[in-house]
Design a protein around this motif. Structure first.
Motif, short mmCIF file in Angstrom:
data_model
loop_
_atom_site.label_atom_id
_atom_site.label_comp_id
_atom_site.label_asym_id
_atom_site.label_seq_id
_atom_site.Cartn_x
_atom_site.Cartn_y
_atom_site.Cartn_z
N SER A 74 26.97 -34.62 -10.59
CA SER A 74 25.62 -34.41 -10.07
C SER A 74 25.62 -34.64 -8.57
CB SER A 74 24.62 -35.38 -10.73
OG SER A 74 24.67 -35.29 -12.14
N VAL A 75 24.62 -34.05 -7.89
CA VAL A 75 24.48 -34.18 -6.44
C VAL A 75 23.10 -34.77 -6.16
CG1 VAL A 75 24.59 -32.98 -4.23
CG2 VAL A 75 25.89 -32.11 -6.17
N GLN B 62 23.06 -36.99 4.80
CA GLN B 62 23.87 -37.78 3.87
C GLN B 62 23.59 -37.33 2.44
OE1 GLN B 62 23.07 -42.13 3.04
NE2 GLN B 62 25.02 -42.35 4.10
N VAL B 63 24.66 -37.13 1.70
CA VAL B 63 24.58 -36.66 0.31
C VAL B 63 25.52 -37.51 -0.53
CG1 VAL B 63 25.00 -34.71 -1.24
CG2 VAL B 63 24.04 -34.30 1.03
N TYR B 64 25.12 -37.76 -1.78
CA TYR B 64 26.00 -38.47 -2.72
C TYR B 64 26.37 -37.55 -3.87
CZ TYR B 64 24.87 -42.87 -0.41
OH TYR B 64 24.74 -43.87 0.52
N LEU B 65 27.66 -37.53 -4.19
CA LEU B 65 28.13 -36.92 -5.43
C LEU B 65 28.27 -38.03 -6.46
CD1 LEU B 65 31.08 -34.56 -4.36
CD2 LEU B 65 28.68 -33.97 -4.71
N MET B 66 27.82 -37.78 -7.67
CA MET B 66 27.99 -38.75 -8.75
C MET B 66 28.84 -38.11 -9.84
SD MET B 66 25.20 -40.87 -11.03
CE MET B 66 24.64 -39.50 -12.07
N THR C 57 31.14 -44.55 -13.61
CA THR C 57 30.33 -43.82 -12.64
C THR C 57 30.94 -43.99 -11.26
OG1 THR C 57 28.33 -44.22 -13.95
CG2 THR C 57 28.02 -43.58 -11.65
N ILE C 58 31.27 -42.88 -10.62
CA ILE C 58 31.86 -42.91 -9.28
C ILE C 58 30.88 -42.23 -8.32
CG2 ILE C 58 33.81 -42.22 -7.85
CD1 ILE C 58 34.29 -42.22 -11.55
N LEU C 59 30.57 -42.91 -7.23
CA LEU C 59 29.62 -42.41 -6.24
C LEU C 59 30.37 -42.11 -4.94
CD1 LEU C 59 26.83 -45.01 -7.00
CD2 LEU C 59 26.72 -42.57 -7.52
N ILE C 60 30.32 -40.85 -4.52
CA ILE C 60 31.05 -40.39 -3.34
C ILE C 60 30.04 -40.08 -2.24
CG2 ILE C 60 32.66 -38.67 -2.46
CD1 ILE C 60 33.27 -38.17 -5.58
N GLU C 61 30.19 -40.75 -1.11
CA GLU C 61 29.25 -40.59 0.00
C GLU C 61 29.79 -39.53 0.97
OE1 GLU C 61 27.01 -44.04 2.16
OE2 GLU C 61 28.85 -43.61 3.29
N LYS D 224 18.41 -39.61 -10.83
CA LYS D 224 19.47 -40.33 -11.56
C LYS D 224 20.59 -40.74 -10.61
CE LYS D 224 18.64 -38.16 -16.06
NZ LYS D 224 19.22 -37.29 -17.13
N VAL D 225 20.90 -39.88 -9.66
CA VAL D 225 21.93 -40.23 -8.67
C VAL D 225 21.39 -41.31 -7.73
CG1 VAL D 225 23.44 -39.37 -6.85
CG2 VAL D 225 22.87 -37.89 -8.80
N VAL D 226 20.15 -41.14 -7.29
CA VAL D 226 19.52 -42.13 -6.41
C VAL D 226 19.51 -43.50 -7.09
CG1 VAL D 226 17.37 -42.80 -5.26
CG2 VAL D 226 18.12 -40.40 -5.23
N LYS D 227 19.22 -43.51 -8.39
CA LYS D 227 19.20 -44.77 -9.15
C LYS D 227 20.55 -45.47 -9.08
CE LYS D 227 20.13 -45.33 -13.52
NZ LYS D 227 20.13 -45.32 -15.01
N GLU D 228 21.62 -44.73 -9.34
CA GLU D 228 22.95 -45.34 -9.35
C GLU D 228 23.33 -45.86 -7.96
OE1 GLU D 228 24.68 -46.13 -11.89
OE2 GLU D 228 23.52 -45.04 -13.39
N VAL D 229 22.95 -45.11 -6.92
CA VAL D 229 23.23 -45.57 -5.56
C VAL D 229 22.48 -46.87 -5.27
CG1 VAL D 229 22.94 -45.02 -3.10
CG2 VAL D 229 23.74 -43.26 -4.68
N GLU D 230 21.21 -46.94 -5.68
CA GLU D 230 20.40 -48.13 -5.42
C GLU D 230 20.87 -49.33 -6.24
OE1 GLU D 230 18.37 -48.91 -3.11
OE2 GLU D 230 18.42 -46.91 -2.22
N ILE D 231 21.35 -49.09 -7.45
CA ILE D 231 21.87 -50.20 -8.25
C ILE D 231 23.15 -50.74 -7.61
CG2 ILE D 231 22.98 -50.76 -10.46
CD1 ILE D 231 20.82 -49.13 -11.83
#
Length: 412
Positions: free
Chosen positions: A6-7, A19-23, A264-268, A322-329
């Motif tokens: 997800s993006v 800034q974008v996050y890949l999940m 879950t892997i978050l790529i900035e 859903k991606v924003v949630k994982e980044v904030e957690i």
């Protein structure tokens, strides 16, 4: 294994740096792996220093005995004990004569100081004796105290742990009571590709050892590697919770995955689209060795793109919560670490402010998505905030904060 990508932002403005996050989520359905599982090669490294006397040592013996009962003739086991001296209680051998092994285990008596590094390195050497790359090779280190003999410098210990993990031997750590070095044990577990457990009460030791053992008995994927090959208009600026290997491809190695596990892997990324329309972010490459298919290597290659547009409606509605949630957690775990540093320095007002500010951010996110995991993090932050406000920052409270922060990162 299922792989979902997800993006955080499906639409971006052209000609602007954003800034974008890949999940990336790796999901292993819960399956029965008992017959196909990889053999386990494990060394139990047990603190027997004077402070372990009584309940701690008694429950440690019970926990290890329970673990031994669940191993079989496929598995190799060894036991090391340490105080100021390091002893091999049980040399590396097949887990066949388990009654005899348990009798030897019960002969452990408490002693002197804590040569943690000596015990760890001896356990690693015993795992090396039976090392097979296709096996699960792990050291389980249990202690209740400070490393005050052998190598005591945390930085030097962590360098050794990273070197050990690079040779496919992972390390899990167990801290018992209120007097061990939680920062060191957490860092060792994370650098060593294993898990950390905070054991506030000795009677929970068997249950926690069982949790670790069930993970080892249900490994479905090994040697997980993720690589990101960004396009020209994209720069990888980080992978949250990991130290990447930088190059034309940004790479990380991931811990083993278990039956029923999700990682879950978050790529900035920073992105500057040069045209309106489709904008390639690059390619995500993932590979692992499938335990259920005789360790055959499975490869995924996924092209990732977003769209560049000036349409304000598309820009406003293209955010994936859903991606924003994982980044904030993940950010919440980082904020807890920073709050602990401030509290360690006696700056409780700043620690309180950090926690309260992050709690407000999560409240706003919860208002948008009504997510139970976000609410759970809010409640934990509130409890941590109250500790800082009342300055009731005990050793046990600090260890609990460190443990919950590690648990948040562990699913990555």
């Amino acid at each position: 294994m299922q792989l979902d990508l997800s993006v955080s932002h499906k639409f971006l403005k052209p000609f602007e740096l954003q800034q974008v996050y890949l999940m990336l989520q790796l999901k292993q359905p819960k399956i029965e792996v008992a017959h196909e599982r990889s053999p386990i090669n494990v060394s139990f490294v047990l603190d027997r220093s004077g402070s372990m006397a009584g309940e701690k040592l008694a429950y440690t013996k019970k926990a290890v005995a329970f673990a031994l009962e669940h191993l079989d003739s496929r598995d190799d086991v060894s036991i090391v004990t340490f105080d100021d001296q390091v002893d091999v209680l049980i040399p590396a051998q097949k887990a066949v004569h388990k009654d005899q092994l348990i009798q030897v285990l019960h002969s452990i008596r408490s002693g002197g100081c804590t040569n943690l590094s000596g015990g760890l390195f001896k356990g690693v050497s015993l795992v090396k004796e039976k090392f097979e790359k296709e096996n699960i090779n792990r050291v389980l280190l249990l202690t209740d105290g400070l490393a005050n003999a052998g190598i005591t410098d945390p930085a030097k210990l962590l360098e050794k742990v990273k070197e050990i993990y690079s040779r496919n031997i992972s390390i899990s750590t167990f801290g018992v009571g209120d007097h061990f070095q939680e920062d060191l044990l957490v860092d060792m577990a994370e650098a060593g590709g294993g898990n950390f457990y905070y054991i506030s009460s000795p009677d929970t030791l068997p249950e926690i050892f069982n949790e670790e053992l069930q993970g080892l008995l249900n490994v479905t994927g090994q040697n997980l590697e993720l690589a990101i090959l960004p396009s020209e208009q994209v720069k990888v600026t980080g992978i949250l919770g990991y130290e990447p290997k930088w190059g034309p491809e940004t790479k990380i190695n991931l811990p083993d995955i278990y039956s029923g596990d999700t990682k879950t892997i978050l790529i900035e990324l920073t992105v500057s689209p040069q045209l309106i329309g489709k904008c390639s972010l690059g390619m995500v490459k993932f590979k692992y060795d499938d335990v259920l298919e005789s360790l055959s290597t499975v490869n995924f290659n996924i092209d990732v793109s977003v769209e560049a547009t000036n349409d304000p409606d598309m820009l406003n509605t293209g955010v994936d919560l859903k991606v924003v949630k994982e980044v904030e957690i993940f950010e919440t775990a980082r904020i807890k670490e920073e709050a602990m540093k401030q509290a360690d320095a006696g700056n409780f007002p700043m620690a309180s402010t950090l926690l309260n500010t992050q709690k407000d951010k999560l409240h706003n996110l919860y208002a948008s998505m009504q997510d139970s995991e976000v609410l759970e993090e809010i409640n934990k932050l509130e409890a941590n905030y109250q500790i800082m406000e009342s300055q009731n920052y005990t050793a046990a409270a600090r260890k609990e904060m460190k443990y919950t922060s590690h648990q948040t990162r562990r699913k990555r």
